[in-house]
Design a protein around this motif. Structure first.
Motif, mmCIF file in Angstrom:
data_model
loop_
_atom_site.group_PDB
_atom_site.id
_atom_site.type_symbol
_atom_site.label_atom_id
_atom_site.label_comp_id
_atom_site.label_asym_id
_atom_site.label_seq_id
_atom_site.Cartn_x
_atom_site.Cartn_y
_atom_site.Cartn_z
ATOM 1 N N ASN A 136 0.825 -1.204 0.000
ATOM 2 C CA ASN A 136 0.000 0.000 0.000
ATOM 3 C C ASN A 136 0.862 1.257 0.000
ATOM 4 N N TRP A 137 1.903 1.281 0.835
ATOM 5 C CA TRP A 137 2.751 2.467 0.940
ATOM 6 C C TRP A 137 3.699 2.617 -0.237
ATOM 7 N N ALA A 150 14.333 -0.443 6.005
ATOM 8 C CA ALA A 150 14.196 -1.475 7.028
ATOM 9 C C ALA A 150 12.882 -1.293 7.771
ATOM 10 N N ASN A 151 12.395 -2.385 8.348
ATOM 11 C CA ASN A 151 11.276 -2.305 9.280
ATOM 12 C C ASN A 151 11.720 -1.517 10.507
ATOM 13 N N VAL A 152 10.846 -0.682 11.031
ATOM 14 C CA VAL A 152 11.220 0.164 12.162
ATOM 15 C C VAL A 152 11.652 -0.670 13.372
ATOM 16 N N CYS A 208 10.035 7.465 7.694
ATOM 17 C CA CYS A 208 10.229 8.811 7.126
ATOM 18 C C CYS A 208 9.450 9.044 5.838
ATOM 19 N N HIS A 209 8.872 7.996 5.228
ATOM 20 C CA HIS A 209 8.084 8.120 4.001
ATOM 21 C C HIS A 209 8.909 8.827 2.917
ATOM 22 N N SER A 262 9.592 1.063 3.016
ATOM 23 C CA SER A 262 9.232 1.141 1.608
ATOM 24 C C SER A 262 10.411 1.649 0.782
ATOM 25 N N GLY A 263 10.971 0.774 -0.039
ATOM 26 C CA GLY A 263 12.038 1.202 -0.919
ATOM 27 C C GLY A 263 11.576 2.231 -1.931
#
Length: 274
Positions: A11-12, A106-108, A61-62, A83-84
């Motif tokens: 989705n992101w 990376a996953n947070v 950080c999007h 999200s790369g």
């Protein structure tokens, strides 16, 4: 939980491209105006204080608008997102804005392993981040792991009171849990929170709410001391369509009828004790 993160990442990934092109994010202005800051960072500018020389990390950080803004305030910034696609947009934005930012995919929850422990003076989390994480305690452990002793957490987030509401129903009837829940809330919507050129194709997301008590207790349990907490009646997107009006001066939305009825967002600051 892997399935939840995979669904949300799809989705992101899609949102990132649409958001980068949306006038609501106004990404092109960062290149055109060297002093431009995101509306989210501008809102909290008095609370952020002097960031000159601080080593900061922006979790989730999007596309990097807040990350670049913090860099412009003097911090040496790192950005992390799962999200790369979002990070590709963030790198393009940073380059256009002339900002030197170290971005990591990376996953947070893996941030300490990826970035290293105790390296940062500032951990920043922008609005609309915690609802994508199933555990506030695991998040607080990451924050504590990243900060050096005396380092600061700064977060502005959607209020769990707001997250408990269904934007299609009466405000007087909360629909979703105010408290943290093991199973995710499942949503299926082709819309994102801003104006974009087309509907989403990856429409299913998994989300969680976390109460203020759970968030604050998690931070205290992991060795942080609360130094500031402010609740706001506004939010930087039209969270309740048809029920909110835009304040042109701040770029924030609030209820058009008695906005003091709703705590829409909050700003929290905490320091890692020695």
């Amino acid at each position: 939980m892997t399935d939840s993160f995979a669904l949300n990442k799809a989705n992101w990934d899609e949102r990132a491209v649409l958001h980068a092109a949306s006038p609501d994010y106004d990404a092109t202005r960062f290149a055109a105006d060297p002093a431009h800051l995101s509306s989210v960072v501008r809102f909290d500018r008095p609370r952020l204080g002097d960031l000159t020389g601080l080593r900061g990390v922006h979790l989730q950080c999007h596309i990097g608008t807040d990350t670049v803004s913090l860099s412009r305030l003097g911090a040496a910034m790192t950005g992390l997102d799962f999200s790369g696609t979002a990070l590709a947009e963030a790198r393009r934005l940073a380059e256009a804005a002339g900002a030197s930012i170290d971005f990591h995919e990376a996953n947070v929850y893996d941030a300490v392993e990826v970035l290293g422990a105790g390296r940062f003076d500032l951990v920043y989390t922008g609005i609309g981040a915690l609802c994508w994480l199933p555990s506030a305690a695991r998040w607080a452990a990451v924050v504590a792991g990243l900060l050096r002793p005396g380092g600061r957490l700064f977060i502005r987030e959607g209020h769990p009171m707001l997250w408990s509401l269904d934007d299609r129903t009466d405000l007087a009837v909360p629909r979703y849990s105010y408290f943290e829940h093991a199973e995710p809330l499942v949503f299926d919507s082709p819309e994102t929170y801003i104006a974009v050129e087309r509907p989403l194709e990856n429409t299913v997301t998994h989300e969680w709410n976390h109460s203020l008590g759970e968030i604050i207790t998690a931070l205290l349990d992991h060795g942080l001391s609360l130094t500031g907490f402010t609740e706001h009646d506004s939010v930087p997107w039209n969270a309740l369509p048809g029920q909110m009006v835009l304040d042109e001066a701040t770029g924030e939305w609030r209820l058009k009828d008695t906005p003091s009825r709703l705590a829409a967002t909050y700003t929290l600051q905490a320091v890692k004790t020695g």
